[in-house]
Structure formats: C-alpha cells, structure tokens
Design a protein around this motif. Structure first.
Motif, PDB file in Angstrom:
ATOM      1  N   SER A 181       0.825  -1.208   0.000  1.00  0.00           N
ATOM      2  CA  SER A 181       0.000   0.000   0.000  1.00  0.00           C
ATOM      3  C   SER A 181       0.860   1.259   0.000  1.00  0.00           C
ATOM      4  CB  SER A 181      -0.908   0.014   1.231  1.00  0.00           C
ATOM      5  OG  SER A 181      -1.618   1.231   1.325  1.00  0.00           O
ATOM      6  N   TYR A 182       0.445   2.235  -0.793  1.00  0.00           N
ATOM      7  CA  TYR A 182       1.107   3.542  -0.781  1.00  0.00           C
ATOM      8  C   TYR A 182       0.380   4.540   0.104  1.00  0.00           C
ATOM      9  CZ  TYR A 182      -2.334   4.210  -4.604  1.00  0.00           C
ATOM     10  OH  TYR A 182      -3.475   4.247  -5.368  1.00  0.00           O
ATOM     11  N   ASP A 183      -0.686   4.120   0.787  1.00  0.00           N
ATOM     12  CA  ASP A 183      -1.526   5.052   1.540  1.00  0.00           C
ATOM     13  C   ASP A 183      -0.731   5.853   2.568  1.00  0.00           C
ATOM     14  OD1 ASP A 183      -3.675   4.208   0.105  1.00  0.00           O
ATOM     15  OD2 ASP A 183      -4.579   3.017   1.700  1.00  0.00           O
ATOM     16  N   GLY A 184       0.197   5.177   3.264  1.00  0.00           N
ATOM     17  CA  GLY A 184       0.950   5.862   4.310  1.00  0.00           C
ATOM     18  C   GLY A 184       1.740   7.040   3.792  1.00  0.00           C
ATOM     19  N   TRP A 185       2.209   6.967   2.562  1.00  0.00           N
ATOM     20  CA  TRP A 185       2.956   8.090   1.981  1.00  0.00           C
ATOM     21  C   TRP A 185       2.049   9.295   1.776  1.00  0.00           C
ATOM     22  CZ3 TRP A 185       8.042   8.296   1.785  1.00  0.00           C
ATOM     23  CH2 TRP A 185       8.760   7.093   1.825  1.00  0.00           C
TER      24      TRP A 185
END
Length: 480
Positions: free
Chosen positions: A85-89
């Motif tokens: 997942s790229y959500d944290g970025w």
C-alpha cells in the motif's frame, strides 16, 4: 398579588442575568492556551523527514537484489510480497509537505517566517517531495497525483502515468533549485541542519539520477537534465560530500538496522553477494560482512584462505541456523547511529561514467569515472589503499556491464536504487530464488487490493495503460 410579585421578581432576575452575560467575553473559550497560534511548518517538515529511512533501509528491495537474504522466515526472499500500500505516503509525509508548501505560498507565509525563509522552506519541501515521489513511482509505476489531495471532494481520482510523474518531478526540482537563497534554511531540518547547499546537492543528484533512469525511453530529455545537473558542480565526487541520513542513539531515533538485530537475527549475507565478491577477490568482502560463527566455506579463493569464514546463504531457503552464515558488518547492525547513505560519490561516479559512455557532455571519460567510483566505494568501506589499487588494476573498464556490476556492489544495502538500476540495465545477472513459486525477480510493487475496490474505473484504465497489476509488469522506463 403574590403571583404578580413573583413574576416581576423572575423578570428582574432574568434581566440581570442577561445583562451580566453581555459583559462576559467567550471568544477564547475553545482556544488552547498552550497550542500554537500560527502555522508551525517546522514540525510538519520534521515529521516528513522521518520517512527517509523507509527508503534508505527498504529490506524487501535489498532482498530482491540479493545483497542479503533471510533466515528461517524467507517470504520476501521468495517474492511473496504480492501487494503493498502507498496510503501511508499520502497521509503521512506527502500531506505534511503539501501543507508546508501551501502555508508558504499562501497568506500565512509571513507567520511561518519564524521557521525559515519562505523560499528555502519551499525549496526543501519540494525537493523532498520529489525524492519521495520518485521512490513511489519507481515502486508502483502509475500513481494518483494531479487529481489527488482533494479529500472527499474527489476520492476517485485518475492515475498519472510514470512519464507524466517524471516530467512533473523534473519541473518541481528545477523550480526548487531556482528559488534557493542564502537566507535561513528550514528550522525543522534535522537531516541537513538547514544547510541549503546540501538541499541544492540533493536536488541536483536526484535530478541526475532521474535523468539516467529515463535515458532509454527519453534520451534527449535525459541528456539535457543530466548535463544541467553535472554543470551545477553539485554532483557528489568525494565521500566527504556524501548525503546521508544520520540517526540518534535513543530508541526513538536510532537506526532501523539496530532495531532489526536488537532481539532477532533475521538477515544474513546472500550467497550471490558473497560469491561475487569472493570470485573477484574483492577486499570489500571483509568490510561489508562478518565471518560466520558456526561454519567455514569449503573453497576459499583469497591467498591464504582468509575468506574461508565468509559464507553466504541460499536465497529464499529456510536458513534456520543463521550462525552458519555471515551477517552484515557489525558497524551497521550493532551501532545505534550508523548513517544511511542517500547519494554517494561511488554512485554518482558510476552515473558520470555511464553518461560519458553515452556521449553526454560531462567532464572526464567513462574509464576515469569508473575507476574513481570503485575507489570511492573502497574508501567508504575502509579498504586498505593497496588492496583497492590492486582490485582496480585487475578489473579495468570495458563497458556498461562493468559499470552495472560495480554499481550493484557499491549500492550494497541501498535497496531501492540497486533495484531500480538493475531493472533499467538488466545487469548484473542475479539468479532468481529456486525456492520461489515464480522464479522471476519482481519488477514492481503491485497495488493494495483496496485501490481496485475503491476506485474501480480509474484502476481499470490504469491497468489497461500500464499492464497487469502484478509484481512482474515492467515500468515505463524499464525497456531492456
């Protein structure tokens, strides 16, 4: 009469209460007296900087590049990390940097001057954001960007192509470099201490790296951008100028490598790394690794068998008895504050060597930069000068394959850069793990399933353009 008197008394009480209320100031009732009264961009920037080690110590990409492998839990060494997942970025450092930029470009810019000159806050935030975005797009490829960051107003946004993102990053870095001034740097900058020369160096070395990355798909733009970076005089040519992320010695700021080995021993040297160094009589072997505690190699290659204690583990095997194999040098895994390289002299010397090979306008020829890149790597690892000289003499420059191999060695433990350059160059040859279900080293990260679930139409359009959403689809710049 009594009822009338009571009603009059009640009215008098109400009127007194109302008149007394009119003299009370409730304006600060919901204000925190200990909270900030103006934007604190330094805190936002500091928070964003803490994500740099996510890139510099990205274990999965290091495992893909076979610098190291795993002990008894070899999932990532078998390419079992199928989605990420790229959500944290987006919700973490990118959001913070967006806010720093928004504040410094808006009506509150004056209030933020306490935390550094406006132009330098903007420049450092834009450069750092581009650095993060390059890591993200070189991992996933297409990403939501130009339509992103609108919240509930538009939660189903289109994906930008990797080509579009690279064009954006070049423009962003160029704009940032142009605005850097001699005024105060950002006060929240614990990485470079507000030194804008270092931010200019980061921007130019990032720019050169991006240029080389796209050199097979847009050679004219790559040439222009690399030559601009080289002409800036900011490319790193000496280890004294290496750009690094420095850690602290407390539990909240120390190195992730230290944390990894504080209670467990999950990572060991890969047989690919050890045997390449051994077969080439590379003295960096003795600096990059520790001798195995419980075994010796049956076929040492160095004079006097001094390499017998250095043993690499099979990639993707269940290497349960980790003391049978070599560990990463103790300086890295047992010291709280051993710094992580971001860009180094060795890396940029090899970039200049390739640029010269391509005929781009740079000072020096390919062979000179190639030898200087090896020397810089040897010096970084503390190799004896005589041993370094002997190695360079025994491994002269002959072409791109030499650059690719030496760059892979020099990028030891810098997983994202090693992985990206290996994908771009298709060299050196790295044998896929024989223990993997699919014996092919991944070419990208696949999107988290929530992306398709929450944004089906745009996800489908992205897949149609980029290719199947799996870890084996090549990115835009990976055409070899």
């Amino acid at each position: 009469m009594n009822k009338l008197i009571k009603n009059i008394a009640l009215l008098l009480c109400i009127s007194v209460f109302i008149s007394s209320c009119e003299t009370i100031d409730y304006d600060d009732t919901n204000q925190n007296p200990n909270g900030p009264t103006s934007p604190v961009t330094s805190q936002l920037f500091t928070s964003a900087l803490t994500w740099v080690p996510v890139i510099t110590i990205d274990e999965v990409s290091i495992l893909y590049m076979q610098h190291i492998t795993q002990g008894q839990y070899p999932g990532s060494s078998r390419y079992e990390t199928l989605t990420s997942s790229y959500d944290g970025w987006y919700t973490g450092p990118i959001m913070n940097l967006n806010e720093v930029i928004k504040i410094n470009e808006g009506p509150d810019a004056g209030a933020a001057l306490t935390y550094g000159a406006t132009e330098n806050q903007l420049a450092s935030a834009k450069i750092l954001r581009a650095y993060y975005l390059q890591y993200m797009t070189d991992s996933w490829g297409y990403l939501p960007w130009s339509e992103a960051f609108q919240g509930v107003a538009n939660s189903r946004v289109a994906f930008d192509s990797q080509e579009t993102l690279y064009n954006y990053m070049f423009a962003e870095v160029d704009a940032a470099l142009a605005m850097i001034s001699n005024a105060a740097g950002p006060t929240g900058d614990f990485m470079f201490g507000g030194d804008m020369d270092k931010w200019a160096a980061l921007g130019n070395n990032l720019k050169a790296t991006m240029a080389l990355r796209i050199s097979d798909v847009n050679p004219s733009l790559a040439k222009t951008k690399f030559e601009q970076a080289a002409a800036s005089g900011m490319l790193i040519l000496d280890n004294a100028d290496n750009l690094e992320y420095n850690y602290g010695t407390d539990a909240t700021s120390n190195s992730p490598w230290y944390d990894n080995f504080e209670t467990r021993e999950d990572y060991i040297l890969s047989v690919t790394m050890v045997e390449n160094l051994r077969s080439n009589l590379d003295p960096r072997l003795f600096e990059m690794a520790e001798e195995a505690r419980d075994s010796v190699h049956p076929s040492p290659n160095f004079p006097g068998g001094i390499d017998a204690g250095y043993v690499g583990a099979p990639n993707g095997a269940v290497n349960g008895n980790v003391p049978d194999y070599s560990f990463i040098t103790s300086d890295i895994i047992y010291e709280h504050d051993f710094p992580s390289p971001i860009y180094t002299a060795a890396q940029m010397r090899f970039a200049l060597s390739e640029a010269a090979l391509k005929g781009w306008t740079v000072t020096g020829d390919a062979a000179t930069h190639y030898a200087a890149g090896i020397q810089a790597s040897m010096d970084y690892w503390g190799v004896d000068p005589a041993d370094a000289t002997a190695y360079i003499a025994a491994h002269p420059y002959t072409g791109i394959a030499d650059i690719a191999y030496e760059k892979w060695v020099a990028l030891y433990l810098n997983g994202p850069e090693a992985w990206a350059e290996w994908r771009r160059l298709d060299a050196p040859y790295l044998p896929p793990s024989p223990f993997a279900a699919v014996q092919e080293i991944p070419k990208r990260d696949a999107y988290d399933p929530s992306v398709e679930d929450n944004n089906a139409a745009n996800y489908a359009a992205m897949v149609a353009a980029q290719g199947p959403d799996n870890i084996y689809t090549k990115l835009w710049w990976d055409v070899n």
